[in-house]
Write a protein that holds these residues in place. Structure first.
Motif, PDB file in Angstrom:
ATOM      1  N   UNK A  71       0.764  -1.154   0.148  1.00 47.12           N
ATOM      2  CA  UNK A  71       0.061  -0.083   0.241  1.00 47.12           C
ATOM      3  C   UNK A  71       1.099   0.808   0.241  1.00 47.12           C
ATOM      4  N   UNK A  72       2.094   1.285   0.569  1.00 47.10           N
ATOM      5  CA  UNK A  72       3.173   2.441   0.293  1.00 47.10           C
ATOM      6  C   UNK A  72       3.038   2.810  -0.565  1.00 47.10           C
ATOM      7  N   UNK A  73       3.807   1.460  -1.503  1.00 44.16           N
ATOM      8  CA  UNK A  73       4.312   1.376  -3.038  1.00 44.16           C
ATOM      9  C   UNK A  73       3.242   2.040  -3.992  1.00 44.16           C
ATOM     10  N   UNK A  74       1.976   1.766  -3.689  1.00 43.62           N
ATOM     11  CA  UNK A  74       1.139   2.278  -4.265  1.00 43.62           C
ATOM     12  C   UNK A  74       0.109   4.217  -4.418  1.00 43.62           C
ATOM     13  N   UNK A  75       0.766   4.654  -2.916  1.00 44.70           N
ATOM     14  CA  UNK A  75       0.710   5.505  -2.660  1.00 44.70           C
ATOM     15  C   UNK A  75       1.969   6.235  -2.768  1.00 44.70           C
ATOM     16  N   UNK A  76       3.047   6.026  -3.139  1.00 43.49           N
ATOM     17  CA  UNK A  76       4.250   6.763  -3.795  1.00 43.49           C
ATOM     18  C   UNK A  76       3.673   7.149  -4.787  1.00 43.49           C
ATOM     19  N   UNK A 183     -15.181  -8.193   8.623  1.00 48.77           N
ATOM     20  CA  UNK A 183     -13.986  -9.045   7.766  1.00 48.77           C
ATOM     21  C   UNK A 183     -12.579  -8.353   8.170  1.00 48.77           C
ATOM     22  N   UNK A 184     -11.864  -9.510   8.440  1.00 48.04           N
ATOM     23  CA  UNK A 184     -10.269  -9.198   8.395  1.00 48.04           C
ATOM     24  C   UNK A 184      -9.278  -8.711   7.747  1.00 48.04           C
ATOM     25  N   UNK A 185      -9.618  -8.974   6.158  1.00 48.43           N
ATOM     26  CA  UNK A 185      -9.442  -8.237   5.402  1.00 48.43           C
ATOM     27  C   UNK A 185      -9.630  -6.591   5.320  1.00 48.43           C
ATOM     28  N   UNK A 186     -10.678  -6.210   5.421  1.00 48.95           N
ATOM     29  CA  UNK A 186     -10.464  -4.814   5.537  1.00 48.95           C
ATOM     30  C   UNK A 186     -10.238  -4.374   7.468  1.00 48.95           C
ATOM     31  N   UNK A 187      -9.749  -5.090   7.837  1.00 47.11           N
ATOM     32  CA  UNK A 187      -9.095  -4.938   9.268  1.00 47.11           C
ATOM     33  C   UNK A 187      -7.650  -4.267   8.799  1.00 47.11           C
ATOM     34  N   UNK A 188      -7.680  -5.256   8.140  1.00 46.96           N
ATOM     35  CA  UNK A 188      -6.146  -5.609   7.484  1.00 46.96           C
ATOM     36  C   UNK A 188      -5.451  -4.423   6.508  1.00 46.96           C
ATOM     37  N   UNK A 189      -6.663  -4.451   5.590  1.00 51.27           N
ATOM     38  CA  UNK A 189      -5.967  -3.011   4.704  1.00 51.27           C
ATOM     39  C   UNK A 189      -6.236  -1.933   5.602  1.00 51.27           C
TER      40      UNK A 189
END
Length: 426
Positions: A71-76, A183-189
């Motif tokens: 996610x950090x690389x996408x934001x970059x 859900x877990x994936x939303x939390x992880x996101x």
């Protein structure tokens, strides 16, 4: 025989005359924010365009150590000054680039640039805030959390004319959205997304917008079936999706068009063949059917190559059925000489074989430019206009965020065969 598909370049060399839309996309990025394409490749841990194509074709990998890094690389890749287009590497202190605290989507290198740009940015700030949420929530499509499950249509397809009609058949979505929200994936996101988790109401709206883009593809195919007066209850239908690329095929599942079965319950069989040079390897990469299989099922298959190649190498040899309808999502043949050259044999083929076709566009300007090209090719353009099943997810131009947003499948052009001309009497 069709000409062989041009090979992608060995090195990263974005150009304006490529038949590959992603290479043209890199060219467009660099023409507006010099160096941005290489930033994207660096963040994907790729050396050049060859690595990028290899990854999309399943011959290479994009490796991240964690979701946070991903996610950090996408934001970059969004980090450049929205006013002067400077990248962090062009600044004396890369940390000077600051994000707008309202939309969390655009950056400025100085207070002066932010003040200078505010009269423009304030028109799009709230919309760009939605974009910044949607591009993260879209990850849940790849995890399998989205789209939410849908119901068999309780009304005939001819009576469903817009999203409101469609939603009226779905009932309360709460029970289908709550497991995704909690859900877990939303939390992880949002644990890894490098920004605060939005309010639940914002996330709920985002889930709908992201799902609308997914369902918009099948519903646009259904629109084409209705406009061409095809009857899926009387016989099986074959639909060719031309110009398919990574948007339609990356991570695609064999169930992605099942909304068509809910739209036409009890149909005689529907096959959707995705054809394009940018088709990505996956479960749908299987041969088209020679004779259609089970009633009431949608069968997705794929062919990697230009459409006229598919026609000559597969259809003319009797290895696949001729299409009842051809659909194209955002063909882009108006955008560059290379894309236009790649599309020209396809457009002429559609015209000369009198095949009903519906193409969608991002915006009105793209539609108008595409109509002009079709008219020059003497196509019979039968109908155009806003798509009632346009995606509700706003799209920003990455290199120019402060522009009016576009939406996938926002407009359509329906055409068939050649335009009849009156012969002068001698």
């Amino acid at each position: 025989m069709a000409k062989p598909l041009p090979a992608p370049p060995d090195t990263f060399a974005p150009s304006s005359d490529s038949v590959y839309s992603d290479q043209f996309g890199f060219y467009t990025l660099d023409s507006k924010v010099p160096g941005l394409s290489q930033v994207i490749l660096d963040k994907l841990k790729m050396k050049d365009y060859k690595d990028y194509r290899a990854a999309l074709e399943g011959k290479g990998k994009v490796g991240f150590h964690s979701h946070k890094e991903m996610f950090q690389n996408m934001e970059d890749t969004f980090k450049f000054c929205a006013c002067c287009s400077k990248l962090p590497s062009s600044l004396p202190d890369p940390r000077a680039l600051k994000r707008c605290i309202k939309c969390l989507n655009v950056y400025y290198c100085t207070k002066e640039c932010q003040r200078k740009d505010w009269s423009l940015h304030k028109k799009f700030c709230s919309m760009l805030h939605k974009v910044s949420i949607d591009r993260l929530v879209e990850w849940l499509v790849h995890t399998g959390d989205l789209p939410f499950s849908t119901e068999v249509w309780s009304r005939p397809a001819k009576d469903i004319r817009c999203w409101d009609d469609w939603l009226s058949m779905q009932g309360d979505l709460t029970s289908r959205l709550e497991p995704v929200l909690s859900g877990k994936n939303m939390t992880d996101l949002w644990t890894n997304a490098c920004r605060p988790r939005p309010e639940e109401a914002e996330l709920r709206d985002s889930l709908w917008r992201v799902c609308s883009e997914f369902f918009s593809r099948a519903l646009s195919v259904g629109l084409g079936i209705k406009m061409s007066h095809l009857d899926p209850y009387s016989r099986p239908l074959t639909i060719h999706l031309v110009g398919a690329g990574h948007n339609e095929t990356l991570g695609a599942r064999t169930t992605d068009m099942d909304e068509l079965s809910r739209m036409f319950p009890g149909h005689q069989g529907l096959e959707v063949v995705m054809v394009g040079p940018e088709v990505v390897q996956g479960p749908i990469m299987r041969p088209p059917l020679r004779a259609f299989g089970p009633r009431g099922r949608v069968y997705i298959s794929a062919f990697k190559g230009l459409y006229h190649q598919f026609w000559e190498e597969v259809i003319e040899r009797g290895e696949a059925a001729k299409p009842d309808l051809v659909v194209g999502f955002h063909p882009g043949f108006h955008a560059s000489p290379g894309l236009g050259e790649g599309w020209l044999p396809t457009l002429l083929l559609l015209r000369d074989f009198n095949i009903p076709s519906i193409f969608t566009m991002y915006n009105n300007a793209e539609m108008e430019n595409s109509i002009q090209i079709l008219i020059e090719l003497e196509m019979d353009v039968k109908d155009t206009g806003p798509n009632p099943f346009s995606s509700q997810k706003p799209e920003q131009v990455q290199s120019r965020p402060n522009k009016p947003p576009s939406h996938c499948n926002a407009f359509y052009i329906y055409f068939q065969g050649a335009l009849e001309t009156q012969q002068e009497e001698e």
